[in-house]
Design a protein around this motif. Structure first.
Motif, short mmCIF file in Angstrom:
data_model
loop_
_atom_site.label_atom_id
_atom_site.label_comp_id
_atom_site.label_asym_id
_atom_site.label_seq_id
_atom_site.Cartn_x
_atom_site.Cartn_y
_atom_site.Cartn_z
N ASP A 1 -1.90 3.39 -17.60
CA ASP A 1 -0.54 2.91 -17.82
C ASP A 1 -0.55 1.39 -18.02
N LEU A 2 -1.35 0.70 -17.21
CA LEU A 2 -1.48 -0.75 -17.36
C LEU A 2 -2.13 -1.10 -18.70
N VAL A 3 -3.15 -0.31 -19.06
CA VAL A 3 -3.84 -0.56 -20.33
C VAL A 3 -2.84 -0.46 -21.48
N LYS A 4 -1.99 0.52 -21.40
CA LYS A 4 -1.00 0.72 -22.44
C LYS A 4 -0.10 -0.50 -22.60
N GLN A 5 0.16 -1.14 -21.48
CA GLN A 5 1.01 -2.33 -21.52
C GLN A 5 0.20 -3.61 -21.71
N GLY A 6 -1.12 -3.47 -21.79
CA GLY A 6 -1.98 -4.66 -21.89
C GLY A 6 -1.99 -5.49 -20.63
N LYS A 7 -1.74 -4.87 -19.49
CA LYS A 7 -1.65 -5.63 -18.24
C LYS A 7 -2.71 -5.20 -17.22
N GLN A 8 -3.78 -4.60 -17.70
CA GLN A 8 -4.76 -4.05 -16.76
C GLN A 8 -5.48 -5.09 -15.92
N ASN A 9 -5.49 -6.33 -16.38
CA ASN A 9 -6.19 -7.35 -15.59
C ASN A 9 -5.21 -8.12 -14.71
N GLU A 10 -3.94 -7.83 -14.82
CA GLU A 10 -2.96 -8.66 -14.12
C GLU A 10 -2.70 -8.20 -12.70
N ILE A 11 -2.62 -6.91 -12.52
CA ILE A 11 -2.36 -6.36 -11.18
C ILE A 11 -3.59 -5.55 -10.76
N PRO A 12 -4.37 -6.05 -9.80
CA PRO A 12 -5.53 -5.26 -9.37
C PRO A 12 -5.08 -3.98 -8.67
N LYS B 1 0.88 -1.18 0.00
CA LYS B 1 0.00 0.00 0.00
C LYS B 1 0.90 1.22 0.00
N ILE B 2 0.66 2.11 -0.92
CA ILE B 2 1.47 3.34 -0.98
C ILE B 2 0.54 4.55 -0.97
N SER B 3 1.11 5.69 -0.65
CA SER B 3 0.31 6.89 -0.78
C SER B 3 0.33 7.31 -2.24
N ALA B 4 -0.82 7.73 -2.71
CA ALA B 4 -0.90 8.17 -4.10
C ALA B 4 -0.02 9.40 -4.27
N THR B 5 0.91 9.32 -5.20
CA THR B 5 1.78 10.47 -5.49
C THR B 5 2.13 10.42 -6.97
N GLN B 6 2.91 11.38 -7.38
CA GLN B 6 3.35 11.38 -8.78
C GLN B 6 4.15 10.13 -9.10
N THR B 7 4.73 9.52 -8.07
CA THR B 7 5.59 8.36 -8.33
C THR B 7 4.85 7.03 -8.26
N SER B 8 3.55 7.09 -8.14
CA SER B 8 2.79 5.84 -8.06
C SER B 8 3.06 4.94 -9.27
N LYS B 9 3.15 5.57 -10.43
CA LYS B 9 3.33 4.79 -11.65
C LYS B 9 4.66 4.03 -11.64
N ALA B 10 5.67 4.68 -11.05
CA ALA B 10 6.98 4.03 -10.98
C ALA B 10 6.90 2.78 -10.12
N VAL B 11 6.20 2.91 -8.98
CA VAL B 11 6.04 1.75 -8.10
C VAL B 11 5.27 0.66 -8.83
N LEU B 12 4.21 1.08 -9.50
CA LEU B 12 3.37 0.11 -10.22
C LEU B 12 4.19 -0.64 -11.25
N ASN B 13 5.04 0.08 -11.96
CA ASN B 13 5.82 -0.59 -13.00
C ASN B 13 6.81 -1.58 -12.41
N ASN B 14 7.28 -1.31 -11.20
CA ASN B 14 8.11 -2.31 -10.52
C ASN B 14 7.29 -3.56 -10.22
N LEU B 15 6.06 -3.34 -9.77
CA LEU B 15 5.22 -4.46 -9.36
C LEU B 15 4.81 -5.31 -10.56
N VAL B 16 4.53 -4.64 -11.67
CA VAL B 16 4.10 -5.37 -12.86
C VAL B 16 5.14 -6.44 -13.22
N ARG B 17 6.39 -6.12 -12.97
CA ARG B 17 7.45 -7.05 -13.33
C ARG B 17 7.85 -7.99 -12.19
N ASN B 18 7.10 -7.93 -11.11
CA ASN B 18 7.38 -8.82 -9.98
C ASN B 18 6.30 -9.90 -9.93
#
Lengths: 375, 553
Positions: B412-423, B355-372
């Motif tokens: 951002d997830l949609v762009k990568q086609g991963k919107q259903n992978e990480i809730p 759980k993170i606080s929503a910030t400008q860097t949320s997308k960066a965290v998300l992109n780390n998670l997508v690859r984990n």
């Protein structure tokens, strides 16, 4: 609601049969278009089964651009069919309607089917992009043994406009839709049926999940998943995605677009897989009242619908010719001499499947499995 | 002449400087003393004043003055005993003789910072404005092609998935006799996934909440699961869970949280061999929306016996959780290692997500998670979220609203086609104005798989007295007049856990009906409308453009 008339037969027949069936089903429609797709062609195209047929509409400028593009790729024109247009009041005639059989470029002659299919799809997409802005080139299909014909207007008038009653155009599987446009602007590309690499569908209903499905499909990185001028175009792409890309048997199309509840899945023999599919393909759940009629490359036709569909479609006929229609009167018109007691109105869990060459009708029930109705 | 010492009152404030002025009516007051006894801030007290009254007896006016000693209710002008406006005094007054009145001209913000300590307070922002979520409307109504559904009669499945979902291309599936079967010979890891109700109760710890409040919430969700068939789940917050609960079959309805203080984790780890059920999921807290980049603090006065036992700490000491997991070298390392080790602890059977606080860097965290491959979800907490204690300046000025942050992450997830992978789980001000179902549905359509609520359920289940104009807001002082966020038995005994549980059930059942009333007209009954952005419109063109949805006016 759109009218749907699909016929599958062991013998060649004329698309006018479908158009008449559409007319029978007419009930307060606005006639915002008709689409026809013919598969397993007879007539002039009977001996051209291995050559891809480009179906579309062009302006004069578009035609010369199309010709030079096809030449450049190395496609050689083998045969051309154009409808003999009869002017009909209310239908705006475009410059050039065509279905052209081409010979493959030399370098593709020895190549595999999938490589050829890739070339055809990329060519279709490229042509569509070339003429998209000014509608100078409109392409519906580029595939062997498939012809697509679409125009805005009332189906019966369009049948007259295209001269289908006297046409040599014949096929063993013909899908026709009388479109009632309700959601989006009238657009020729929005006219059903939709076709991609051997798979075609048409539908009536409202697909409320259109945007999530579209976004999911577009994210798959497939060149053919474009367009989406209609909320129903996604049904053809889901079919293509599940059967061709993922390699699933046809019955899983039903599981993907109308998934079962968790407790229902638990009763299935393939529950482990069904559960995973439901999760992984969650965005493809149509969750809307839709009757989908489709075909696959081998000539299998089917009908499937969402649980919320208030008025189900109907499948019936005699061995050797079956109809899949949105209304019973349409089927009465097309195949009046049939045993009506064998008609199938597919319900919540059913997928009606007609074997190629109209050999028989089977029903796949998501909970119970297969039932044979006519064989 | 008066001595200077009596004239010089510069060190004192007048009542006009305070946010609430207590209106006390002498004529109605019976001096029963209930108001002063109940005031959590000790802002009012019985006092004695000498009154001079003039009266005249007889037929001819003959004024006489008399001095009289009377008891009154007096409001303190001591900054530390300021009236928070909770109005508990009004609640207990039998004669409607007392009530606090908001003073919009107050200068409290200028004076509250004493002893070098900036003003710190409980869970609400000073933001009475309408949030973006309340400016969204559902404008795509099915009417023409097929009629809308009947919310009352149609069968609905309002459920979502918590856990990483494999894309179809990666599923270990093989064809056997024309059917699909699971290919158990491959070494593909199939991550655990839970089917849950899409509105979760967010992380509120035992410690921040009183035992009665926490127990009420816990009983409520258990009833919802076991009697109502609604799989609502609840996050424990930092600080562990009661040992008996860890070893019980109810654990499956809970999401234990691990945060940077690691409080309570010894107990959880020790309970592992005795667990008869897996928890629903594990949440790793990196930030909270109300005070992004700031740590947590459970103050010494809240660390009583029960808390010290659950958290495994001594009684009566401050329990700070630093803003980062200081046992780890970097945030990437922290996320990856903690997710993996938590997954491993439960045999990879339990979804683990940060759980993170929503910030400008949320997308960066998300992109780390997508690859984990072990990351199960991402919880984004927007600025409107609550907290047990936050600096005023953090509450008011730090953080990112949830709507655009969630939307960006989803697209951002949609762009990568991963919107259903990480809730994506969205929280922070959901239902701030009471429109929980509408806010939640809007967030689903913007791309959330689930929403998390905290403040809302406290307000609804325990009748919290606070508001968004800084009324009450003493969740951090252990003086909650309702007994929600206090460890003082005198206060929390006011709260009946059974009643809280009852309200939790009522709230969720009502929300369920409201959600159906939103989803049915939009033609959705089987799947949550995640990302169905064409169903939404904003009444502001700038909002519509930012969220990439329709504008309607």
């Amino acid at each position: 609601m759109c009218r749907l008339a699909a016929l599958t037969s062991a013998k060649y027949f004329s698309p006018i049969e479908n158009v008449i069936a559409l007319e029978t089903m007419k009930e307060g429609h606005d006639g915002s278009g008709m689409g026809l797709i013919l598969k397993d062609l007879g007539g002039d195209f009977k001996d051209l089964k291995n050559y891809p047929i480009l179906s579309g509409i062009c302006s004069k400028n578009g035609l010369s651009a199309l010709d030079s593009y096809m030449d450049k790729l190395g496609f050689r024109l083998k045969h051309e069919w154009s409808p003999k247009i009869k002017p009909v009041k209310g239908i705006e005639r475009r410059d050039y309607y065509f279905s052209r059989a081409y010979d493959y470029p030399d370098e593709y002659k020895g190549r595999s089917l999938s490589e050829r299919e890739g070339l055809l799809l990329n060519t279709r997409v490229a042509l569509r992009k070339m003429g998209g802005a000014d509608e100078s080139i409109i392409v519906f299909a580029f595939y062997p043994d498939i012809i697509a014909l679409k125009e805005v207007g009332d189906p019966m008038q369009l049948g007259e406009f295209f001269g289908l009653d006297n046409s040599s155009l014949k096929a063993k599987i013909i899908f026709a839709q009388g479109r009632q446009n309700t959601n989006y602007a009238i657009d020729l590309y929005a006219c059903h049926p939709f076709f991609i690499q051997g798979y075609g569908t048409m539908t009536n209903g409202e697909n409320t999940a259109f945007i999530p499905i579209k976004e999911f499909l577009q994210g798959r990185g497939m060149p053919g998943y474009i367009g989406y001028n209609s909320d129903s175009e996604v049904f053809a792409h889901i079919l293509h995605y599940s059967c061709r890309h993922l390699g699933y048997p046809l019955t899983y199309y039903k599981d993907i677009i109308t998934p079962l509840k968790a407790e229902e899945i638990a009763t299935r023999k393939d529950s482990e897989v069904a559960r995973l599919l439901k999760m992984s393909l969650r965005p493809l759940c149509i969750d809307g009242p839709n009757c989908v009629i489709g075909f696959t490359p081998d000539g299998t036709t089917f009908m499937v619908q969402d649980a919320k569909k208030l008025r189900p479609g109907i499948v019936g006929g005699i061995k050797g010719k079956f109809g899949l229609m949105s209304e019973e009167c349409g089927l009465d018109s097309a195949i009046s001499k049939r045993d009506r007691s064998l008609d199938v109105f597919p319900m919540k869990y059913d997928m009606v499947i007609i074997e190629p060459d109209a050999k028989g009708v089977k029903v796949w029930n998501q909970l119970q499995g297969w039932t044979t109705i006519i064989s | 002449m008066e001595p200077a010492s009596r004239l010089d009152n510069n060190h004192k404030l007048t009542l006009k400087d305070f946010p609430y002025v207590v209106r006390w009516r002498d004529d109605r007051c019976t001096r029963c003393g209930r108001c002063t006894a109940v005031c959590p801030m000790l802002s009012i007290e019985p006092s004695v004043v000498v009154k001079r009254s003039v009266h005249s007896d007889g037929p001819i006016p003959n004024p006489k003055s008399a001095r009289q000693t009377v008891t009154v209710i007096k409001q303190s002008t001591d900054v530390d005993r300021y009236c928070t406006g909770c109005a508990t005094c009004s609640l207990v007054c039998p004669n409607e003789a007392i009530e606090p009145e908001f003073n919009p001209q107050h200068k409290f913000a200028f004076h509250k910072n004493r002893g070098g300590h900036p003003y710190r307070r409980g869970g609400r922002r000073n933001d009475p404005l309408v949030s973006t979520l309340d400016r969204l409307k559902f404008t795509r109504i099915s009417m023409l092609t097929d009629p809308a559904l009947d919310a009352g009669r149609h069968e609905f499945r309002i459920r979502t998935y918590l856990g990483r979902i494999l894309p179809p291309e990666q599923l270990p599936i093989k064809m056997v006799n024309g059917n699909l079967r699971l290919d158990k010979k491959t070494d593909t890891f199939i991550p655990p996934v839970r089917e849950i109700y899409p509105i979760m109760i967010g992380s509120m710890s035992i410690g921040a909440l009183s035992p009665n409040m926490w127990e009420g919430l816990a009983m409520g969700i258990t009833y919802l699961n076991e009697v109502e068939g609604m799989p609502v789940v609840m996050c424990s917050g930092e600080g562990g869970m009661p040992a008996r609960l860890l070893r019980s079959r109810f654990l499956k309805y809970f999401i234990p949280q691990i945060a940077s203080g690691y409080f309570g984790w010894d107990e959880i780890v020790r309970a592992l061999p005795h667990m008869i059920e897996d928890p629903c999921a594990i949440e790793i807290k990196y930030g909270q929306g109300a005070k992004p980049g700031d740590g947590g603090l459970l103050m010494a006065h809240k660390v009583l016996k029960l808390i010290s036992e659950i958290r495994g700490v001594p009684m009566g000491v401050d329990l700070p959780s630093p803003p980062t997991h200081q046992t780890k070298y970097s945030i990437e390392e922290a996320v990856a290692k903690m997710i993996q080790s938590m997954s491993m602890a439960w045999g990879f059977r339990v979804p683990v997500y940060p759980k993170i606080s929503a910030t400008q860097t949320s997308k960066a965290v998300l992109n780390n998670l997508v690859r984990n491959p072990f990351a199960a979800a991402l919880s984004l907490d927007g600025e409107d979220g609550g907290t047990g204690a936050a600096y005023d300046v953090s509450m008011n000025s730090m953080g990112h609203p949830i709507a655009s942050n969630l939307r960006e992450c989803y697209l951002d997830l949609v762009k990568q086609g991963k919107q259903n992978e990480i809730p994506l789980i969205a929280s922070g001000g959901v239902g701030k104005k009471g429109n929980l179902a509408a806010n939640a549905a809007a967030l689903f359509m913007l791309g959330a798989s689930a929403v998390s609520i905290g403040k809302y359920i406290m307000q609804a289940a325990a009748e919290c007295l606070g508001d968004e104009q800084n009324r009450c807001n003493v969740c951090n002082l252990g003086r909650c007049p309702r007994g929600i966020t206090t460890q003082d038995p005198k206060l929390y005994r006011r709260l009946d856990p059974d009643k809280v549980a009852e309200r939790v059930v009522e709230v969720f059942k009502s929300i369920d009906i409201e959600l159906k009333k939103i989803l049915a007209p939009m033609g959705r009954s089987t799947e949550l409308p995640i990302g169905m952005s064409d169903g939404l419109s904003a009444d502001d063109p700038a909002i519509a453009e930012r969220l990439k949805i329709n504008y309607a006016c």
